[in-house]
Scaffold this motif. Structure first.
Motif, PDB file in Angstrom:
ATOM      1  N   SER A 215      -7.100  10.420  -2.574  1.00 30.05           N
ATOM      2  CA  SER A 215      -8.449   9.258  -2.666  1.00 30.05           C
ATOM      3  C   SER A 215      -8.802   9.147  -4.277  1.00 30.05           C
ATOM      4  O   SER A 215      -8.728   8.262  -4.108  1.00 30.05           O
TER       5      SER A 215
ATOM      6  N   TYR B 125      -5.248  16.089  -0.780  1.00 28.76           N
ATOM      7  CA  TYR B 125      -5.890  14.837  -0.427  1.00 28.76           C
ATOM      8  C   TYR B 125      -6.877  14.288  -0.972  1.00 28.76           C
ATOM      9  O   TYR B 125      -7.147  12.965  -1.717  1.00 28.76           O
TER      10      TYR B 125
ATOM     11  N   ILE C 212     -10.227   5.576  -2.572  1.00 25.37           N
ATOM     12  CA  ILE C 212     -10.160   5.182  -1.627  1.00 25.37           C
ATOM     13  C   ILE C 212     -10.723   6.076  -0.577  1.00 25.37           C
ATOM     14  O   ILE C 212     -10.693   7.672  -1.631  1.00 25.37           O
ATOM     15  N   SER C 213     -11.370   6.378   1.217  1.00 23.36           N
ATOM     16  CA  SER C 213     -12.224   7.705   1.329  1.00 23.36           C
ATOM     17  C   SER C 213     -10.393   8.465   1.314  1.00 23.36           C
ATOM     18  O   SER C 213      -9.356   7.937   1.219  1.00 23.36           O
TER      19      SER C 213
ATOM     20  N   TYR D 256       1.224   3.947  -3.138  1.00 19.90           N
ATOM     21  CA  TYR D 256       1.117   5.507  -2.479  1.00 19.90           C
ATOM     22  C   TYR D 256       1.645   6.391  -2.760  1.00 19.90           C
ATOM     23  O   TYR D 256       1.415   7.354  -4.000  1.00 19.90           O
TER      24      TYR D 256
ATOM     25  N   SER E 195       0.465  -1.107   0.038  1.00 20.49           N
ATOM     26  CA  SER E 195       0.046  -0.051   0.183  1.00 20.49           C
ATOM     27  C   SER E 195       0.973   1.579   0.177  1.00 20.49           C
ATOM     28  O   SER E 195       0.919   2.605  -0.555  1.00 20.49           O
TER      29      SER E 195
ATOM     30  N   SER F 276      -8.852   7.978   4.502  1.00 19.34           N
ATOM     31  CA  SER F 276      -7.371   6.540   4.231  1.00 19.34           C
ATOM     32  C   SER F 276      -5.962   7.571   3.740  1.00 19.34           C
ATOM     33  O   SER F 276      -5.554   7.118   4.411  1.00 19.34           O
TER      34      SER F 276
ATOM     35  N   ASN G  26      -4.256   9.617   6.438  1.00 22.17           N
ATOM     36  CA  ASN G  26      -4.235   8.461   7.720  1.00 22.17           C
ATOM     37  C   ASN G  26      -2.469   8.149   6.609  1.00 22.17           C
ATOM     38  O   ASN G  26      -1.268   8.401   7.824  1.00 22.17           O
ATOM     39  N   MET G  27      -2.193   8.048   5.555  1.00 18.34           N
ATOM     40  CA  MET G  27      -1.328   6.858   5.083  1.00 18.34           C
ATOM     41  C   MET G  27      -0.473   8.405   4.509  1.00 18.34           C
ATOM     42  O   MET G  27       0.774   8.661   5.038  1.00 18.34           O
TER      43      MET G  27
END
Length: 160
Positions: free
Chosen positions: A68, A64, A73-74, A18, A14, A77, A80-81
Protein backbone atom coordinates in the motif's frame (compact mmCIF):
# COMPACT_ATOMS: atom_id res chain seq x y z
CA UNK A 1 -6.98 -27.10 -17.02
CA UNK A 2 -8.52 -27.38 -20.45
CA UNK A 3 -10.58 -24.38 -21.50
CA UNK A 4 -9.29 -22.15 -18.70
CA UNK A 5 -8.03 -18.79 -19.91
CA UNK A 6 -4.59 -17.80 -18.70
CA UNK A 7 -4.80 -15.33 -15.82
CA UNK A 8 -2.53 -12.90 -17.65
CA UNK A 9 -5.15 -12.52 -20.42
CA UNK A 10 -7.45 -10.78 -17.94
CA UNK A 11 -4.97 -8.40 -16.29
CA UNK A 12 -5.98 -4.77 -15.95
CA UNK A 13 -3.52 -1.89 -15.77
CA UNK A 14 -3.95 -1.89 -11.97
CA UNK A 15 -3.31 -5.63 -11.81
CA UNK A 16 -0.08 -5.18 -13.75
CA UNK A 17 1.05 -2.34 -11.48
CA UNK A 18 0.37 -4.43 -8.36
CA UNK A 19 2.20 -7.48 -9.71
CA UNK A 20 5.23 -5.48 -10.82
CA UNK A 21 5.34 -3.66 -7.48
CA UNK A 22 5.01 -6.91 -5.53
CA UNK A 23 7.80 -8.43 -7.63
CA UNK A 24 10.07 -5.46 -6.91
CA UNK A 25 9.27 -5.47 -3.18
CA UNK A 26 9.78 -9.23 -2.97
CA UNK A 27 13.19 -8.91 -4.67
CA UNK A 28 14.18 -6.24 -2.13
CA UNK A 29 12.94 -8.38 0.76
CA UNK A 30 14.92 -11.37 -0.50
CA UNK A 31 18.08 -9.28 -0.84
CA UNK A 32 17.60 -7.80 2.61
CA UNK A 33 16.90 -11.24 4.09
CA UNK A 34 20.00 -12.73 2.47
CA UNK A 35 22.20 -9.95 3.83
CA UNK A 36 20.69 -10.49 7.28
CA UNK A 37 21.22 -14.24 7.07
CA UNK A 38 24.84 -13.84 6.06
CA UNK A 39 25.42 -11.47 8.97
CA UNK A 40 23.65 -13.82 11.40
CA UNK A 41 25.57 -16.77 10.02
CA UNK A 42 28.85 -14.98 10.65
CA UNK A 43 27.78 -14.14 14.19
CA UNK A 44 26.36 -17.54 15.08
CA UNK A 45 28.68 -19.71 13.04
CA UNK A 46 25.75 -21.74 11.69
CA UNK A 47 22.32 -21.33 10.19
CA UNK A 48 19.12 -22.32 11.96
CA UNK A 49 17.07 -24.58 9.73
CA UNK A 50 13.66 -26.09 10.26
CA UNK A 51 12.80 -29.77 9.83
CA UNK A 52 12.52 -29.41 6.03
CA UNK A 53 15.95 -27.83 5.74
CA UNK A 54 14.52 -24.42 4.94
CA UNK A 55 15.84 -21.51 6.91
CA UNK A 56 13.07 -20.22 9.11
CA UNK A 57 12.35 -16.52 8.75
CA UNK A 58 9.06 -15.10 9.99
CA UNK A 59 9.81 -11.84 8.17
CA UNK A 60 10.20 -13.43 4.73
CA UNK A 61 7.96 -11.98 2.04
CA UNK A 62 6.13 -8.70 1.66
CA UNK A 63 3.51 -7.20 3.96
CA UNK A 64 0.29 -5.51 2.84
CA UNK A 65 1.45 -2.20 4.31
CA UNK A 66 4.57 -2.28 2.14
CA UNK A 67 2.45 -2.74 -0.98
CA UNK A 68 0.00 0.00 0.00
CA UNK A 69 2.86 2.41 0.77
CA UNK A 70 4.69 1.63 -2.49
CA UNK A 71 1.53 2.19 -4.55
CA UNK A 72 0.19 5.09 -2.47
CA UNK A 73 -3.11 3.32 -1.79
CA UNK A 74 -5.04 2.24 1.29
CA UNK A 75 -4.29 -1.07 3.02
CA UNK A 76 -7.87 -2.13 2.27
CA UNK A 77 -7.30 -1.60 -1.47
CA UNK A 78 -4.06 -3.55 -1.32
CA UNK A 79 -5.76 -6.34 0.64
CA UNK A 80 -8.62 -6.60 -1.88
CA UNK A 81 -6.32 -6.77 -4.91
CA UNK A 82 -3.93 -9.23 -3.28
CA UNK A 83 -6.89 -11.39 -2.25
CA UNK A 84 -7.86 -11.52 -5.93
CA UNK A 85 -4.31 -12.61 -6.81
CA UNK A 86 -4.32 -15.24 -4.05
CA UNK A 87 -7.58 -16.67 -5.43
CA UNK A 88 -6.07 -16.67 -8.95
CA UNK A 89 -2.99 -18.55 -7.72
CA UNK A 90 -0.55 -15.71 -8.46
CA UNK A 91 0.24 -14.82 -4.85
CA UNK A 92 0.63 -16.93 -1.73
CA UNK A 93 0.57 -16.00 1.94
CA UNK A 94 2.76 -17.69 4.56
CA UNK A 95 1.73 -18.52 8.11
CA UNK A 96 2.95 -15.11 9.31
CA UNK A 97 0.72 -13.28 6.82
CA UNK A 98 3.49 -12.11 4.51
CA UNK A 99 2.98 -12.40 0.79
CA UNK A 100 5.02 -13.93 -1.99
CA UNK A 101 4.61 -14.56 -5.70
CA UNK A 102 3.80 -18.16 -6.56
CA UNK A 103 5.64 -19.86 -9.42
CA UNK A 104 2.85 -18.83 -11.79
CA UNK A 105 2.73 -15.33 -10.31
CA UNK A 106 6.46 -14.93 -10.72
CA UNK A 107 6.22 -16.13 -14.33
CA UNK A 108 3.45 -13.61 -15.13
CA UNK A 109 5.24 -10.78 -13.29
CA UNK A 110 8.52 -11.59 -15.07
CA UNK A 111 6.87 -11.53 -18.49
CA UNK A 112 5.09 -8.26 -17.76
CA UNK A 113 8.32 -6.84 -16.37
CA UNK A 114 9.96 -7.52 -19.75
CA UNK A 115 7.00 -5.99 -21.58
CA UNK A 116 7.03 -2.97 -19.28
CA UNK A 117 10.72 -2.36 -19.94
CA UNK A 118 10.29 -2.71 -23.70
CA UNK A 119 7.33 -0.36 -23.96
CA UNK A 120 8.62 2.25 -21.51
CA UNK A 121 12.04 2.39 -23.20
CA UNK A 122 10.30 2.95 -26.54
CA UNK A 123 8.00 5.70 -25.24
CA UNK A 124 10.25 7.68 -22.89
CA UNK A 125 12.43 9.32 -25.58
CA UNK A 126 9.29 10.61 -27.33
CA UNK A 127 7.82 12.18 -24.21
CA UNK A 128 10.68 13.95 -22.42
CA UNK A 129 9.85 15.80 -19.24
CA UNK A 130 6.53 14.01 -18.88
CA UNK A 131 7.63 12.30 -15.67
CA UNK A 132 6.54 8.82 -14.75
CA UNK A 133 4.95 6.90 -17.58
CA UNK A 134 3.99 4.01 -15.32
CA UNK A 135 0.21 4.41 -15.63
CA UNK A 136 0.36 4.91 -19.39
CA UNK A 137 2.64 1.92 -19.92
CA UNK A 138 0.53 -0.35 -17.70
CA UNK A 139 -2.61 0.78 -19.55
CA UNK A 140 -1.01 -0.08 -22.88
CA UNK A 141 0.15 -3.46 -21.61
CA UNK A 142 -3.38 -4.28 -20.44
CA UNK A 143 -4.78 -3.59 -23.91
CA UNK A 144 -2.16 -5.23 -26.14
CA UNK A 145 -2.35 -9.02 -26.55
CA UNK A 146 0.59 -10.91 -25.05
CA UNK A 147 1.47 -12.42 -28.43
CA UNK A 148 2.06 -8.89 -29.77
CA UNK A 149 4.09 -7.95 -26.70
CA UNK A 150 6.24 -11.06 -27.18
CA UNK A 151 6.87 -10.08 -30.83
CA UNK A 152 7.80 -6.57 -29.70
CA UNK A 153 10.32 -7.95 -27.20
CA UNK A 154 11.76 -10.29 -29.84
CA UNK A 155 12.19 -7.43 -32.33
CA UNK A 156 13.86 -5.29 -29.66
CA UNK A 157 16.26 -8.14 -28.93
CA UNK A 158 17.17 -8.34 -32.64
CA UNK A 159 18.09 -4.64 -32.70
CA UNK A 160 20.03 -4.63 -29.43
Amino acid sequence: MAGKEPVSKNLSASNIRYLLTLRELEAKAISKRELSRRENSRREGSRRENATGIISDKNAGVRYIEISNALGISRASAYNMIDTFINAGLVGKNTHGTLFLTVEGNDVASRYGRYYTAVSEMLEPHFPGLGSMENAVCSLLAEIPESCLERLCAKRAEYN
